[in-house]
Design a protein around this motif. Structure first.
Motif, short mmCIF file in Angstrom:
data_model
loop_
_atom_site.label_atom_id
_atom_site.label_comp_id
_atom_site.label_asym_id
_atom_site.label_seq_id
_atom_site.Cartn_x
_atom_site.Cartn_y
_atom_site.Cartn_z
N SER A 34 27.24 -24.76 31.57
CA SER A 34 27.14 -23.49 32.28
C SER A 34 26.69 -22.40 31.31
O SER A 34 26.76 -22.56 30.09
CB SER A 34 28.48 -23.12 32.90
OG SER A 34 29.41 -22.82 31.89
N VAL A 35 26.23 -21.28 31.85
CA VAL A 35 25.72 -20.19 31.02
C VAL A 35 26.81 -19.70 30.07
O VAL A 35 26.60 -19.56 28.86
CB VAL A 35 25.22 -19.03 31.90
CG1 VAL A 35 24.84 -17.82 31.07
CG2 VAL A 35 24.04 -19.48 32.75
N GLU A 36 28.01 -19.46 30.62
CA GLU A 36 29.11 -18.93 29.81
C GLU A 36 29.50 -19.90 28.70
O GLU A 36 29.64 -19.52 27.54
CB GLU A 36 30.30 -18.63 30.70
CG GLU A 36 31.46 -18.01 29.98
CD GLU A 36 32.63 -17.71 30.90
OE1 GLU A 36 33.60 -17.13 30.41
OE2 GLU A 36 32.57 -18.05 32.09
N LYS A 56 25.72 -8.78 33.00
CA LYS A 56 24.66 -7.77 32.85
C LYS A 56 23.28 -8.33 33.19
O LYS A 56 22.40 -7.60 33.62
CB LYS A 56 24.66 -7.21 31.43
CG LYS A 56 25.82 -6.27 31.17
CD LYS A 56 25.61 -5.53 29.89
CE LYS A 56 26.79 -4.62 29.62
NZ LYS A 56 26.64 -3.32 30.22
N ALA A 57 23.08 -9.64 32.99
CA ALA A 57 21.80 -10.26 33.33
C ALA A 57 21.70 -10.55 34.82
O ALA A 57 20.62 -10.88 35.31
CB ALA A 57 21.62 -11.55 32.53
N VAL A 77 18.39 -13.85 26.65
CA VAL A 77 18.01 -13.77 25.23
C VAL A 77 17.95 -12.31 24.79
O VAL A 77 18.45 -11.94 23.72
CB VAL A 77 16.67 -14.49 24.99
CG1 VAL A 77 16.15 -14.22 23.58
CG2 VAL A 77 16.82 -15.98 25.22
N ASP A 78 17.35 -11.45 25.61
CA ASP A 78 17.26 -10.02 25.27
C ASP A 78 18.63 -9.39 25.17
O ASP A 78 18.88 -8.56 24.29
CB ASP A 78 16.41 -9.28 26.31
CG ASP A 78 14.94 -9.69 26.24
OD1 ASP A 78 14.53 -10.22 25.20
OD2 ASP A 78 14.23 -9.47 27.25
N GLU A 85 23.98 -2.64 21.52
CA GLU A 85 23.60 -1.44 22.28
C GLU A 85 24.16 -1.45 23.69
O GLU A 85 24.27 -0.40 24.32
CB GLU A 85 22.07 -1.29 22.33
CG GLU A 85 21.43 -0.95 21.01
CD GLU A 85 21.19 -2.16 20.13
OE1 GLU A 85 20.97 -3.26 20.68
OE2 GLU A 85 21.25 -2.02 18.91
N GLU A 86 24.48 -2.63 24.20
CA GLU A 86 24.92 -2.76 25.59
C GLU A 86 26.43 -2.60 25.77
O GLU A 86 26.88 -2.35 26.88
CB GLU A 86 24.51 -4.14 26.14
CG GLU A 86 23.02 -4.38 26.15
CD GLU A 86 22.31 -3.54 27.20
OE1 GLU A 86 22.92 -3.25 28.24
OE2 GLU A 86 21.15 -3.17 26.96
#
Length: 181
Positions: A34-36, A56-57, A77-78, A85-86
């Protein structure tokens, strides 16, 4: 055989489209997880950070990472590269850099390199923490009266005592039999 495709053909096609490795920075992440969970395999990204990045994505954190579209992966990736900064400053892992004076969030190999540089700088200027690092002692105020000992053994080593007694007994027997000859 009929010309129709089986019902589960769509599922098989989805499995073929999975990218097994997703590269972020200098780290290859497992695309089957999974992504997490896949993001937590990267140094500098924990469970909380991985959850925030997925949120956030705009991606479901339980979605398979390798099955995502290319633009979704690029968004992840960004966000990983610009994580400092986020998020609030207290969540970043390298605050107030000594040379630049800014807060960054290090990931991958950069995290280990930055950590090593910080420790070497503390050793060179002979700060309290640097001296503790040089000596190999605890650095963050832990107790050292009974833990963190590296010199010798602590307590009684029963096996060593039994071996010594066996050697002494063998030496006594030798002396007794050697004197009778």
């Amino acid at each position: 055989m009929s010309a129709e495709e089986p019902e589960n053909a769509e599922e098989e096609a989805d499995e073929e489209d999975i990218r097994y490795f997703v590269r972020i920075g200098q780290t290859d992440l497992d695309g089957t997880k999974s992504v997490e969970r896949s993001l937590t395999d990267m140094d500098g990204i924990g469970r909380r950070a991985a959850r925030l990045i997925a949120e956030k994505a705009g991606i479901d954190r339980r979605a398979t990472f390798g099955a995502l579209e290319d633009d979704e992966i690029d968004a992840v990736v960004d966000l990983v590269e610009g994580f400092a900064e986020e998020v609030p400053e207290w969540l970043a892992n390298h605050r107030n850099d000594f040379f630049a004076g800014r807060t960054t969030h290090e990931t991958g190999n950069d995290l280990e390199l930055t950590r090593r540089q910080d420790i070497n700088r503390m050793k060179m200027i002979d700060s309290y923490k640097g001296i503790r690092h040089k000596r190999g002692q605890k650095v963050r105020g832990q107790r050292t009266k009974s833990t963190g000992r590296t010199e010798g053994t602590i307590g009684v080593n029963v096996e060593a005592i039994k071996e010594e007694q066996a050697e002494e007994a063998a030496a006594e027997e030798e002396e007794e039999t050697g004197g009778e000859l």
